[in-house]
Each structure stands twice: as structure tokens, then as C-alpha cells.
Design a protein around this motif. Structure first.
Motif, PDB file in Angstrom:
ATOM      1  N   ASN A  36      46.356  39.269  32.047  1.00 53.89           N
ATOM      2  CA  ASN A  36      45.807  40.479  32.633  1.00 53.89           C
ATOM      3  C   ASN A  36      45.164  41.367  31.571  1.00 53.89           C
ATOM      4  O   ASN A  36      45.538  41.337  30.399  1.00 53.89           O
ATOM      5  CB  ASN A  36      46.915  41.276  33.326  1.00 53.89           C
ATOM      6  N   SER A  37      44.201  42.160  32.004  1.00 55.10           N
ATOM      7  CA  SER A  37      43.589  43.144  31.120  1.00 55.10           C
ATOM      8  C   SER A  37      44.457  44.397  31.095  1.00 55.10           C
ATOM      9  O   SER A  37      44.842  44.907  32.157  1.00 55.10           O
ATOM     10  CB  SER A  37      42.179  43.494  31.612  1.00 55.10           C
ATOM     11  N   ILE A  38      44.750  44.878  29.905  1.00 59.70           N
ATOM     12  CA  ILE A  38      45.562  46.078  29.755  1.00 59.70           C
ATOM     13  C   ILE A  38      44.897  47.008  28.736  1.00 59.70           C
ATOM     14  O   ILE A  38      44.018  46.596  27.983  1.00 59.70           O
ATOM     15  CB  ILE A  38      47.007  45.766  29.321  1.00 59.70           C
ATOM     16  N   ILE A  39      45.330  48.253  28.725  1.00 58.88           N
ATOM     17  CA  ILE A  39      44.862  49.235  27.746  1.00 58.88           C
ATOM     18  C   ILE A  39      46.084  49.977  27.218  1.00 58.88           C
ATOM     19  O   ILE A  39      46.923  50.449  27.999  1.00 58.88           O
ATOM     20  CB  ILE A  39      43.872  50.242  28.378  1.00 58.88           C
ATOM     21  N   GLY A  62      43.549  41.346  38.098  1.00 55.09           N
ATOM     22  CA  GLY A  62      44.017  41.611  36.755  1.00 55.09           C
ATOM     23  C   GLY A  62      42.980  41.421  35.668  1.00 55.09           C
ATOM     24  O   GLY A  62      43.219  41.779  34.515  1.00 55.09           O
ATOM     25  N   ASP A  63      41.796  40.861  36.007  1.00 52.29           N
ATOM     26  CA  ASP A  63      40.766  40.633  34.985  1.00 52.29           C
ATOM     27  C   ASP A  63      40.096  41.919  34.525  1.00 52.29           C
ATOM     28  O   ASP A  63      39.637  42.003  33.382  1.00 52.29           O
ATOM     29  CB  ASP A  63      39.685  39.678  35.508  1.00 52.29           C
ATOM     30  N   LEU A  64      40.006  42.909  35.411  1.00 50.84           N
ATOM     31  CA  LEU A  64      39.317  44.157  35.089  1.00 50.84           C
ATOM     32  C   LEU A  64      40.241  45.344  35.293  1.00 50.84           C
ATOM     33  O   LEU A  64      40.908  45.455  36.322  1.00 50.84           O
ATOM     34  CB  LEU A  64      38.077  44.329  35.979  1.00 50.84           C
ATOM     35  N   PHE A  84      38.212  44.027  30.136  1.00 46.91           N
ATOM     36  CA  PHE A  84      37.780  42.947  31.037  1.00 46.91           C
ATOM     37  C   PHE A  84      37.911  41.598  30.360  1.00 46.91           C
ATOM     38  O   PHE A  84      37.644  41.457  29.162  1.00 46.91           O
ATOM     39  CB  PHE A  84      36.324  43.153  31.459  1.00 46.91           C
ATOM     40  N   HIS A  85      38.300  40.613  31.159  1.00 42.40           N
ATOM     41  CA  HIS A  85      38.348  39.214  30.707  1.00 42.40           C
ATOM     42  C   HIS A  85      37.399  38.397  31.563  1.00 42.40           C
ATOM     43  O   HIS A  85      37.583  38.260  32.768  1.00 42.40           O
ATOM     44  CB  HIS A  85      39.773  38.657  30.839  1.00 42.40           C
TER      45      HIS A  85
END
Length: 240
Positions: A36-39, A62-64, A84-85
Motif C-alpha cells: 500500500n501507499s503510505i505517507i 491502496g495504490d494511491l 502512488f504505486h
């Protein structure tokens, strides 16, 4: 920004940095995919992170992740941050960027991504210079400078013979031919930011070793870590 965070990494980040950082994950976080994309936001700099829903158009849950957050510097405005992935061939990256920019909640943006762009133009793969033209049309700049160098690689991995698809394995003399050596990772920012020093790291020591295949025993990621110093400019061009 981490665009391929596994469940265990998220847990470790929350434990280790709980006193100083917020680990923001998307509402569509997928435990099953564990990618997943996280910050991760330092509380002394950012506060009140709120997710902005962007409907998926081809990419997976979860990609963005896109959020708005307030910066704590005096007079600093609200900013958008996104992670983003992209899909393996990067074909969703440009459509995704167009959608994000059309729905951007603030004028200021920092976007860290695995764009999965490729050095060479080829059918069925995202070409890095096409991506460059697209983000420039939206007034964005990349951490890599005014003009992207397609040979500024952030991946270099190749299959060994210790896996079942032996036809895809690469001999030591075939690493470039059969390996994935491409400029895939970007930090994009709006005109409100000045980009300072930028580094790549494929060692875990703040260094990038050219022509070294990774991951390695010391560096577990198949993408280099990117660091970029960013200065938020005031309305009159002053630094905040």
C-alpha cells in the motif's frame, strides 16, 4: 512517501515513530495485498492530515493516497501530499496524474511515486520522457531537475536461477539485457517549492552504487530510496 509498504513495515513505523510522526494509510488499505501507499509525516512540520478520496480508475485499492495537511511554519498554507504505486508497465501513471491534478484540493503539491516509467520507448510500457512532458503540462517539476536524465536509474534488479522460471534468469553477463534498470521513482512538486539537494540510495548508507544489482542482503528494497530537500516559498518568493 512509501508506495509499496507491507503490513509489517507499517506496524514497525507506528511503533518506532509513534512519538514524533503520523503514519497515514489510505482508507482503502489492503491487508491482503500488503502493498500500500503510505505517507509518514513529522508532527513538528505537518498537522491535521485528511485523506482526499480519488476514485480508482484501473489501479488497485491502496495504490494511491492523497491527503491535505497544514504546515506549522508561520503563515504556511495547506498543502496536498500524495503517494502512488504504478502498475508494472507504468501505463496507469499518466492517467492517474491527470485525474489527481483535476481533483487537486490545494494549489501546493508534493507527490512521491513509483511511476514505473522506463528508459526506452517501447510498446506497452510507459516512457519516462512522455511522463516528463505530462507533469510539465501541469506546471509540476521533478526532483531530478529541469530535464530528466533517462539513465538516472532507481531500479536495477534481475532474476537469479534460484526461482522456477529459469528462462527469465539472468547470467552475470546478461544483467543489463534481462534486468530491470530504469528511472522509475519521482518526487514531483508544484511551483511553490524550490528543490534542493537530491540523492539516491541503494545501500542503506546514503550512497548509490552505479551498476549494482539490488536488493541486496544490506538493502532489502528493489527501488532506491530517494531524498529531496524542499523549500516552501512564500507568496513573494521568500522561504518559509
Amino acid at each position: 512517501f512509501n508506495s509499496k509498504a507491507g503490513n509489517e513495515l507499517v506496524q514497525v513505523l507506528r511503533q518506532v515513530y509513534s512519538a514524533s510522526h503520523d503514519v497515514v494509510v489510505p482508507r482503502s488499505y489492503s491487508m491482503k495485498r500488503a502493498q500500500n501507499s503510505i505517507i509518514v509525516l513529522r508532527r513538528s512540520i505537518f498537522s491535521e492530515a485528511t485523506e482526499v478520496e480519488v476514485a480508482a480508475e484501473g489501479w488497485e485499492d491502496g495504490d494511491l493516497l492523497m491527503v491535505t495537511a497544514k504546515m506549522k511554519a508561520p503563515g504556511a498554507p495547506e498543502v496536498s501530499l500524495a503517494s502512488f504505486h504504478g502498475d508494472t508497465n507504468g501505463l496507469l501513471t499518466i492517467p492517474m496524474l491527470k485525474k489527481v491534478m483535476n481533483e487537486l484540493p490545494t494549489s501546493r503539491l508534493i507527490f512521491g511515486m513509483d511511476a514505473n516509467t522506463h528508459e526506452l520507448e517501447a510498446t506497452g510500457k510507459a516512457y519516462v520522457l512522455d511522463f516528463e512532458r505530462t507533469y510539465k503540462e501541469f506546471g509540476l517539476q521533478a526532483s531530478w531537475g529541469e530535464k530528466v536524465n533517462p539513465k538516472l536509474y532507481t531500479t536495477f534488479n534481475a532474476r537469479t536461477y534460484l526461482q522456477p522460471q529459469l528462462n527469465k534468469a539472468a547470467k552475470s553477463s546478461e544483467l543489463v539485457k534481462k534486468g530491470d534498470q530504469n528511472p522509475k521513482d519521482f518526487v514531483l512538486v508544484s511551483k511553490h517549492f524550490q528543490v534542493g539537494p537530491v540523492t539516491r540510495d541503494n545501500t542503506g548508507k546514503g550512497e548509490y552504487v552505479e551498476d549494482m544489482v539490488f536488493p541486496t542482503l544490506d538493502f532489502p528494497s528493489d527501488h532506491a530510496a530517494i531524498t529531496a530537500d524542499l523549500l516552501l516559498l512564500g507568496d513573494r518568493g521568500t522561504e518559509l
